[in-house]
Scaffold this motif. Structure first.
Motif, short mmCIF file in Angstrom:
data_model
loop_
_atom_site.label_atom_id
_atom_site.label_comp_id
_atom_site.label_asym_id
_atom_site.label_seq_id
_atom_site.Cartn_x
_atom_site.Cartn_y
_atom_site.Cartn_z
N SER A 14 0.82 -1.21 0.00
CA SER A 14 0.00 0.00 0.00
C SER A 14 0.86 1.26 0.00
CB SER A 14 -0.92 0.02 1.22
OG SER A 14 -1.85 -1.03 1.15
N ILE A 18 0.96 4.30 -2.87
CA ILE A 18 0.85 5.74 -2.60
C ILE A 18 2.02 6.48 -3.23
CG2 ILE A 18 1.01 7.50 -0.78
CD1 ILE A 18 -0.71 5.57 0.96
N GLU A 21 1.64 6.43 -7.07
CA GLU A 21 0.51 7.23 -7.55
C GLU A 21 0.81 8.72 -7.38
OE1 GLU A 21 -4.31 7.73 -6.92
OE2 GLU A 21 -3.19 6.51 -5.49
N ALA A 22 1.33 9.10 -6.21
CA ALA A 22 1.63 10.51 -5.96
C ALA A 22 2.78 11.00 -6.85
CB ALA A 22 1.96 10.72 -4.49
N TYR A 83 5.23 11.15 0.65
CA TYR A 83 4.12 11.10 -0.32
C TYR A 83 2.79 10.94 0.40
CZ TYR A 83 7.77 10.41 -3.76
OH TYR A 83 8.88 10.58 -4.55
N ALA A 85 -1.41 10.22 -0.61
CA ALA A 85 -2.33 9.81 -1.67
C ALA A 85 -2.90 11.06 -2.33
CB ALA A 85 -3.44 8.94 -1.11
#
Length: 174
Positions: A14, A18, A21-22, A83, A85
């Motif tokens: 997870s 994050i 994605e960030a 980072y 989300a």
């Protein structure tokens, strides 16, 4: 209720999601020769942990919201891989994580980021960090980070008040 806790092995997937994605915000902003997909592969996260980066996560109701590492480098501590989300940015999660990791050390704190990541630089400035000079930046990046020369060229370093104050004292004693 947001809580901050040390990362667990079960969080790694997870946390990487994050980060990656960030980090999409960097696509087309940082030099193309420094971009890769995924931005942080799993083996890099494992290497960072093995190299002493201690990661912390922000969590709410079992969902990870953000991740940030801190690395002790002797006379300073480095904030690494910060980072949040994307859907949760600008809601205080990054600031909560930053305050937490800053509170873990009494040492001056340094942060390196991409020179063209204006949003990241502004976040750290809003949280009391100051950009160091280019001369200091090059020296600090070579001393405390293990990054390629090309990344040194395209990065900046921000420092907390403790580091800035130490520099002023050193110059006055100088």
């Amino acid at each position: 209720m947001i809580s901050i806790r040390k990362i667990r092995d079960t969080d790694l997937r997870s946390a990487l999601a994050i980060v990656n994605e960030a980090a999409q915000a960097y696509r087309g902003v940082i030099p193309a020769d420094r971009w890769r997909e995924p931005y942080m592969p799993p083996d890099e996260l494992e290497k960072e942990i093995a190299d002493g980066v201690v990661f912390w996560v922000a969590e709410e109701d079992g969902l990870l919201l953000g991740v940030m590492g801190i690395q002790d480098k002797g006379e300073v501590a480095l904030v690494r891989h910060a980072y949040v989300a994307p859907t949760l940015q600008r809601k205080g999660v990054g600031t909560r994580l930053l305050r937490h990791v800053e509170g873990l050390t009494g040492k001056p704190v340094l942060i390196g980021t991409w020179a063209d990541a204006s949003w990241a630089i502004e976040f750290y400035r809003r949280n009391g960090f100051t950009m160091v000079s280019n001369r200091q930046k090059d020296s600090l990046l070579r001393r405390y980070w293990s990054i390629p020369a090309r990344q040194v060229e395209t990065s900046v370093v921000l420092a907390d008040g403790r580091w800035m104050q130490a520099q002023q004292h050193a110059a006055a004693d100088g």
